[in-house]
Design a protein around this motif. Structure first.
Motif, PDB file in Angstrom:
ATOM      1  N   LYS A  53      45.705   7.953 -29.963  1.00  0.00           N
ATOM      2  CA  LYS A  53      44.638   8.498 -30.815  1.00  0.00           C
ATOM      3  C   LYS A  53      43.281   7.954 -30.348  1.00  0.00           C
ATOM      4  O   LYS A  53      42.290   8.668 -30.295  1.00  0.00           O
ATOM      5  CB  LYS A  53      44.919   8.041 -32.255  1.00  0.00           C
ATOM      6  CG  LYS A  53      44.209   8.843 -33.308  1.00  0.00           C
ATOM      7  CD  LYS A  53      44.914   8.764 -34.643  1.00  0.00           C
ATOM      8  CE  LYS A  53      45.008   7.346 -35.200  1.00  0.00           C
ATOM      9  NZ  LYS A  53      45.546   7.315 -36.563  1.00  0.00           N
ATOM     10  N   GLY A  54      43.271   6.659 -29.994  1.00  0.00           N
ATOM     11  CA  GLY A  54      42.032   6.007 -29.552  1.00  0.00           C
ATOM     12  C   GLY A  54      41.455   6.652 -28.310  1.00  0.00           C
ATOM     13  O   GLY A  54      40.262   6.969 -28.254  1.00  0.00           O
ATOM     14  N   ALA A  57      40.060  10.193 -28.886  1.00  0.00           N
ATOM     15  CA  ALA A  57      38.740  10.173 -29.535  1.00  0.00           C
ATOM     16  C   ALA A  57      37.643   9.780 -28.538  1.00  0.00           C
ATOM     17  O   ALA A  57      36.551  10.353 -28.545  1.00  0.00           O
ATOM     18  CB  ALA A  57      38.760   9.198 -30.708  1.00  0.00           C
ATOM     19  N   HIS A  61      34.482  12.090 -27.231  1.00  0.00           N
ATOM     20  CA  HIS A  61      33.104  11.617 -27.419  1.00  0.00           C
ATOM     21  C   HIS A  61      32.343  11.537 -26.090  1.00  0.00           C
ATOM     22  O   HIS A  61      31.192  11.960 -26.012  1.00  0.00           O
ATOM     23  CB  HIS A  61      33.134  10.241 -28.083  1.00  0.00           C
ATOM     24  CG  HIS A  61      31.776   9.698 -28.432  1.00  0.00           C
ATOM     25  ND1 HIS A  61      31.126  10.014 -29.598  1.00  0.00           N
ATOM     26  CD2 HIS A  61      30.940   8.864 -27.751  1.00  0.00           C
ATOM     27  CE1 HIS A  61      29.943   9.389 -29.631  1.00  0.00           C
ATOM     28  NE2 HIS A  61      29.815   8.686 -28.509  1.00  0.00           N
ATOM     29  N   TRP A  91      29.514   3.120 -32.113  1.00  0.00           N
ATOM     30  CA  TRP A  91      30.518   4.168 -32.351  1.00  0.00           C
ATOM     31  C   TRP A  91      31.899   3.690 -31.884  1.00  0.00           C
ATOM     32  O   TRP A  91      32.901   3.852 -32.589  1.00  0.00           O
ATOM     33  CB  TRP A  91      30.121   5.455 -31.604  1.00  0.00           C
ATOM     34  CG  TRP A  91      31.154   6.535 -31.757  1.00  0.00           C
ATOM     35  CD1 TRP A  91      31.239   7.450 -32.764  1.00  0.00           C
ATOM     36  CD2 TRP A  91      32.288   6.765 -30.901  1.00  0.00           C
ATOM     37  NE1 TRP A  91      32.357   8.241 -32.586  1.00  0.00           N
ATOM     38  CE2 TRP A  91      33.021   7.845 -31.453  1.00  0.00           C
ATOM     39  CE3 TRP A  91      32.758   6.172 -29.730  1.00  0.00           C
ATOM     40  CZ2 TRP A  91      34.183   8.346 -30.881  1.00  0.00           C
ATOM     41  CZ3 TRP A  91      33.922   6.652 -29.150  1.00  0.00           C
ATOM     42  CH2 TRP A  91      34.629   7.733 -29.719  1.00  0.00           C
ATOM     43  N   LEU A  95      35.357   2.889 -34.044  1.00  0.00           N
ATOM     44  CA  LEU A  95      36.630   3.566 -33.762  1.00  0.00           C
ATOM     45  C   LEU A  95      37.751   2.549 -33.530  1.00  0.00           C
ATOM     46  O   LEU A  95      38.831   2.644 -34.122  1.00  0.00           O
ATOM     47  CB  LEU A  95      36.484   4.447 -32.510  1.00  0.00           C
ATOM     48  CG  LEU A  95      37.808   4.982 -31.932  1.00  0.00           C
ATOM     49  CD1 LEU A  95      38.332   6.146 -32.771  1.00  0.00           C
ATOM     50  CD2 LEU A  95      37.651   5.416 -30.476  1.00  0.00           C
TER      51      LEU A  95
END
Length: 213
Positions: A53-54, A57, A61, A91, A95
């Motif tokens: 998931k990391g 993301a 980005h 950011w 996260l």
């Protein structure tokens, strides 16, 4: 993202120390004594593995340029991007910190040894000590930190000094830690003292278990 778990069932020893102080050698000794090790640095790498998931993301980005040809995270590229852009850095921290924390707490709760060791270089800086019952600082003089890291990482002493300067000072860590283990001597002597500490921690963990039932 909410952190589902805030309480840890095990008795937790937080193990910390600046760069080059020998945390790995000491955590290996705990492991040889049958104690589960949860390493924050390893978890920080796990939460950005391919298909995580990391990493998804991060790619959304920053774009595909942030990946190496094999689909893994290009750490050097990411460091360069956040080094020059504070918003991106904030950011990224927003996260990753919750993802790392949740994984740390899960791993601490899944430990089956009499107590569990949480290894984190930034234990105090990132407030991870709030999950620990007790803390142990692996301590060496700053000059030793610099010499060891230069030799190990083949880097310049200037670079090591700037890393040390960005971390909590040695004096502040000494003040905060419950126990301090001097690692500026033979590993044999360190091991002897560590075994004594281990016996003490077993007592603490047992006492804690008895009182919580």
């Amino acid at each position: 993202m909410s952190e589902q778990i805030t309480k840890v069932n095990s008795w937790v020893l937080g193990l910390t120390g600046g760069i080059g102080c020998g945390k790995t050698a000491v955590s290996n000794m705990f492991e040889e004594l049958g104690i589960t090790i949860v390493d924050a640095d390893i978890i920080a790498r796990e939460v950005v593995l391919p298909n995580s998931k990391g990493l998804k993301a991060i790619t959304a980005h920053f774009g595909e340029d942030i990946l190496l040809p094999d689909g893994a995270l290009n750490r050097a590229e990411l460091r360069a991007k956040i080094f020059t852009n504070n918003n991106d850095k904030e950011w990224l921290n927003a996260l990753l910190h919750p993802l790392i924390r949740i994984k740390i707490l899960n791993d601490l709760n899944n430990a089956t040894s009499p107590y569990v060791v949480l290894v984190a270089p930034l234990l105090f800086e990132n407030n991870l000590d709030k999950y620990c019952d007790h803390t142990l600082l692996i301590d060496v003089p700053t000059s030793v930190q610099i010499a060891r890291t230069v030799k190990r990482d083949n880097t310049s002493s200037e670079q090591v000094k700037s890393i040390i300067a960005s971390q909590m000072s040695r004096a502040d860590k000494q003040q905060k830690a419950d126990d301090i283990l001097n690692n500026d001597r033979s590993l044999n002597l360190v091991h002897i003292e560590l075994v004594d500490l281990h016996k003490k921690y077993l007592q603490y963990a047992l006492h804690n278990k008895t009182n919580s039932h």
